[in-house]
Design a protein around this motif. Sequence first.
Motif, PDB file in Angstrom:
ATOM      1  N   ILE A  93       0.870  -1.176   0.000  1.00  0.00           N
ATOM      2  CA  ILE A  93       0.000   0.000   0.000  1.00  0.00           C
ATOM      3  C   ILE A  93       0.906   1.225   0.000  1.00  0.00           C
ATOM      4  O   ILE A  93       1.869   1.302   0.782  1.00  0.00           O
ATOM      5  N   ASP A  94       0.622   2.163  -0.908  1.00  0.00           N
ATOM      6  CA  ASP A  94       1.421   3.390  -0.975  1.00  0.00           C
ATOM      7  C   ASP A  94       0.941   4.334   0.124  1.00  0.00           C
ATOM      8  O   ASP A  94       0.029   5.138  -0.083  1.00  0.00           O
ATOM      9  N   VAL A  95       1.539   4.216   1.277  1.00  0.00           N
ATOM     10  CA  VAL A  95       1.112   5.010   2.427  1.00  0.00           C
ATOM     11  C   VAL A  95       1.311   6.503   2.200  1.00  0.00           C
ATOM     12  O   VAL A  95       0.607   7.326   2.786  1.00  0.00           O
ATOM     13  N   ASN A  96       2.255   6.873   1.343  1.00  0.00           N
ATOM     14  CA  ASN A  96       2.525   8.296   1.097  1.00  0.00           C
ATOM     15  C   ASN A  96       1.515   8.934   0.132  1.00  0.00           C
ATOM     16  O   ASN A  96       1.415  10.149   0.060  1.00  0.00           O
ATOM     17  N   ALA A  97       0.768   8.108  -0.578  1.00  0.00           N
ATOM     18  CA  ALA A  97      -0.303   8.613  -1.445  1.00  0.00           C
ATOM     19  C   ALA A  97      -1.637   8.655  -0.699  1.00  0.00           C
ATOM     20  O   ALA A  97      -2.646   9.097  -1.261  1.00  0.00           O
ATOM     21  N   ALA A  98      -1.649   8.209   0.553  1.00  0.00           N
ATOM     22  CA  ALA A  98      -2.880   8.197   1.339  1.00  0.00           C
ATOM     23  C   ALA A  98      -3.437   9.617   1.452  1.00  0.00           C
ATOM     24  O   ALA A  98      -2.696  10.584   1.621  1.00  0.00           O
ATOM     25  N   ARG A  99      -4.751   9.704   1.355  1.00  0.00           N
ATOM     26  CA  ARG A  99      -5.420  11.002   1.444  1.00  0.00           C
ATOM     27  C   ARG A  99      -5.890  11.270   2.870  1.00  0.00           C
ATOM     28  O   ARG A  99      -6.271  10.333   3.585  1.00  0.00           O
TER      29      ARG A  99
END
Length: 184
Positions: A93-99
């Motif tokens: 999961i791309d945690v840095n793309a989380a909104r």
Amino acid sequence: MTARLLAVCTVSALRPDAGTVGITAIDKTPVAGPVKVGPYGVYADVQADRKHHGGLDKALYAYAQEDARFWEQELGRALPPGFFGENLRTEGIDVNAARIGEIWRIGDSVEVEVTMPRTPCQTFARWVGGDDERGWVKRFSAERRLGPYLKVLRPGRVAAGDEITIVDRPDGAPSILDVFRAPA
């Protein structure tokens, strides 16, 4: 690849620290088996400085294995789960793309909300390597591999291997990187 939880980490030991609190709980290590998660995060964990690194809106900190691998290459050493002070080491999961406002389900019952990015601090810099890693805060910030803080919406138990599902992703909400302000 299915997003999953690689490790759940809690404080290994409180460490003396030169910061204003005088101690830090950044030294985290994985725990075995299912672990209870409540409003203030993982049970048996400690938040030494709730003003900056805890409380309800920063109950949990997630860091991605993919980002840890990047730093292993950069620093030339192994960085096991918990090294970044994270409670949750994730994969897939791309945690840095989380909104901001995004909701994740971890395992069968725990639900968390993405609240904000981690802002690296001097305690983190001292933990990573002190004088050996001069400029760490700026370096870490510049790479934008921050990881999010999470608020616990629904408590329960989580364990390594649990699936992570994005339950809700608010349209138009900024990502954690959109709202990040690097330390001066």
